[in-house]
Design a protein around this motif. Structure first.
Motif, PDB file in Angstrom:
ATOM      1  N   HIS A  13      97.226  88.193  62.788  1.00  0.00           N
ATOM      2  CA  HIS A  13      96.230  88.253  63.855  1.00  0.00           C
ATOM      3  C   HIS A  13      96.765  89.070  65.039  1.00  0.00           C
ATOM      4  N   CYS A  14      98.022  88.837  65.415  1.00  0.00           N
ATOM      5  CA  CYS A  14      98.627  89.575  66.520  1.00  0.00           C
ATOM      6  C   CYS A  14      98.702  91.072  66.211  1.00  0.00           C
ATOM      7  N   GLU A  15      99.049  91.411  64.991  1.00  0.00           N
ATOM      8  CA  GLU A  15      99.090  92.827  64.597  1.00  0.00           C
ATOM      9  C   GLU A  15      97.702  93.454  64.674  1.00  0.00           C
ATOM     10  N   MET A  16      96.684  92.722  64.252  1.00  0.00           N
ATOM     11  CA  MET A  16      95.310  93.217  64.327  1.00  0.00           C
ATOM     12  C   MET A  16      94.904  93.446  65.783  1.00  0.00           C
ATOM     13  N   LEU A  17      95.241  92.501  66.670  1.00  0.00           N
ATOM     14  CA  LEU A  17      94.913  92.655  68.093  1.00  0.00           C
ATOM     15  C   LEU A  17      95.548  93.920  68.653  1.00  0.00           C
ATOM     16  N   GLU A  18      96.820  94.117  68.362  1.00  0.00           N
ATOM     17  CA  GLU A  18      97.506  95.310  68.849  1.00  0.00           C
ATOM     18  C   GLU A  18      96.893  96.580  68.274  1.00  0.00           C
ATOM     19  N   ALA A  19      96.508  96.567  67.019  1.00  0.00           N
ATOM     20  CA  ALA A  19      95.902  97.742  66.392  1.00  0.00           C
ATOM     21  C   ALA A  19      94.590  98.116  67.087  1.00  0.00           C
ATOM     22  N   LYS A  20      93.864  97.113  67.576  1.00  0.00           N
ATOM     23  CA  LYS A  20      92.609  97.371  68.290  1.00  0.00           C
ATOM     24  C   LYS A  20      92.838  97.726  69.756  1.00  0.00           C
ATOM     25  N   GLY A  21      94.057  97.529  70.239  1.00  0.00           N
ATOM     26  CA  GLY A  21      94.338  97.775  71.649  1.00  0.00           C
ATOM     27  C   GLY A  21      94.021  96.581  72.536  1.00  0.00           C
ATOM     28  N   PHE A  22      93.817  95.405  71.937  1.00  0.00           N
ATOM     29  CA  PHE A  22      93.539  94.192  72.697  1.00  0.00           C
ATOM     30  C   PHE A  22      94.861  93.558  73.122  1.00  0.00           C
ATOM     31  N   PRO A  23      94.870  92.877  74.254  1.00  0.00           N
ATOM     32  CA  PRO A  23      96.095  92.161  74.632  1.00  0.00           C
ATOM     33  C   PRO A  23      96.349  91.000  73.668  1.00  0.00           C
ATOM     34  N   VAL A  24      97.600  90.684  73.463  1.00  0.00           N
ATOM     35  CA  VAL A  24      97.973  89.547  72.620  1.00  0.00           C
ATOM     36  C   VAL A  24      98.348  88.414  73.568  1.00  0.00           C
ATOM     37  N   THR A  25      97.456  87.437  73.679  1.00  0.00           N
ATOM     38  CA  THR A  25      97.630  86.312  74.601  1.00  0.00           C
ATOM     39  C   THR A  25      97.259  85.017  73.889  1.00  0.00           C
ATOM     40  N   GLU A  26      97.482  83.913  74.567  1.00  0.00           N
ATOM     41  CA  GLU A  26      97.053  82.634  74.003  1.00  0.00           C
ATOM     42  C   GLU A  26      95.549  82.651  73.746  1.00  0.00           C
ATOM     43  N   ARG A  27      94.786  83.242  74.665  1.00  0.00           N
ATOM     44  CA  ARG A  27      93.328  83.277  74.526  1.00  0.00           C
ATOM     45  C   ARG A  27      92.902  84.101  73.315  1.00  0.00           C
ATOM     46  N   THR A  28      93.476  85.297  73.154  1.00  0.00           N
ATOM     47  CA  THR A  28      93.063  86.154  72.040  1.00  0.00           C
ATOM     48  C   THR A  28      93.529  85.582  70.707  1.00  0.00           C
ATOM     49  N   CYS A  29      94.554  84.741  70.743  1.00  0.00           N
ATOM     50  CA  CYS A  29      95.007  84.085  69.513  1.00  0.00           C
ATOM     51  C   CYS A  29      94.257  82.792  69.252  1.00  0.00           C
TER      52      CYS A  29
END
Length: 192
Positions: free
Chosen positions: A46-62
């Motif tokens: 999930h964290c790798e996917m967030l980074e690939a989209k350019g989204f921040p990796v935070t508790e909220r996005t996880c």
């Protein structure tokens, strides 16, 4: 190493970090070792996917995995997705009417539109609660209830935004406006 991914780390109090920043609370005391390993693998993906989209990796996005997984990388709603506290709507129809956002100084603002006009309501910290809680109670008193949108899909989220009449520009403008001073509470005399 307890994790299969080099960017995941164990942090104090059951937290798991991505690049050293807390993103999830996974207590291996509550999960069997194989479940813990699987949860960590899924978190890393999930964290790798967030980074690939350019989204921040935070508790909220996880935490809101479905919302951020389904959102396109160029979503105009990223600021709203990253910062709303709750979404409230009509008691009967459950149509979204206001998005509640936390503001500086433990204040909060509810943003929506009524008949094409912007409606903002503020909640302020009191000795009993922070602004978001006071604002939520204030909106409940007006007949609004939570739309239950904490774990919704991106499609449902965009429906709720549309129902409330919001645009990314409108939300950005309200969130960048300083919070008005808290109005003084009316003085009441004690009954004798």
């Amino acid at each position: 190493m307890i994790f299969d991914h080099p960017l995941l780390t164990r942090l104090p109090q059951g937290y798991v970090g991505w690049r050293g920043h807390p993103v999830a609370r996974l207590s291996n005391l509550q999960l069997r070792p194989d479940e813990f390993t699987k949860a960590c693998r899924e978190l890393a993906e999930h964290c790798e996917m967030l980074e690939a989209k350019g989204f921040p990796v935070t508790e909220r996005t996880c935490m809101f995995k479905t919302l951020f997984r389904e959102a396109p990388a160029d979503t105009p709603w990223l600021q709203v997705m990253m910062s709303y506290y709750d979404i409230v709507g009509d008691l009967i129809t459950r149509r979204a009417r206001r998005f509640i956002f936390e503001m500086p100084g433990d204040t909060a603002v509810a943003i929506g539109t009524e008949k094409g006009q912007l409606v903002t309501e503020y909640g302020y910290e009191t000795e009993l609660a922070v602004g978001r809680t006071n604002l939520l109670h204030q909106l409940h008193d007006q007949g609004h209830r939570s739309c239950g949108a904490w774990y919704c899909s991106y499609h449902r989220f965009t429906q709720l935004v549309s129902e409330a009449g919001l645009t990314p520009e409108l939300v950005a403008a309200v969130l960048s406006t300083p919070v008005p001073e808290q109005p003084e509470a009316p003085h009441r005399e004690c009954p004798a």
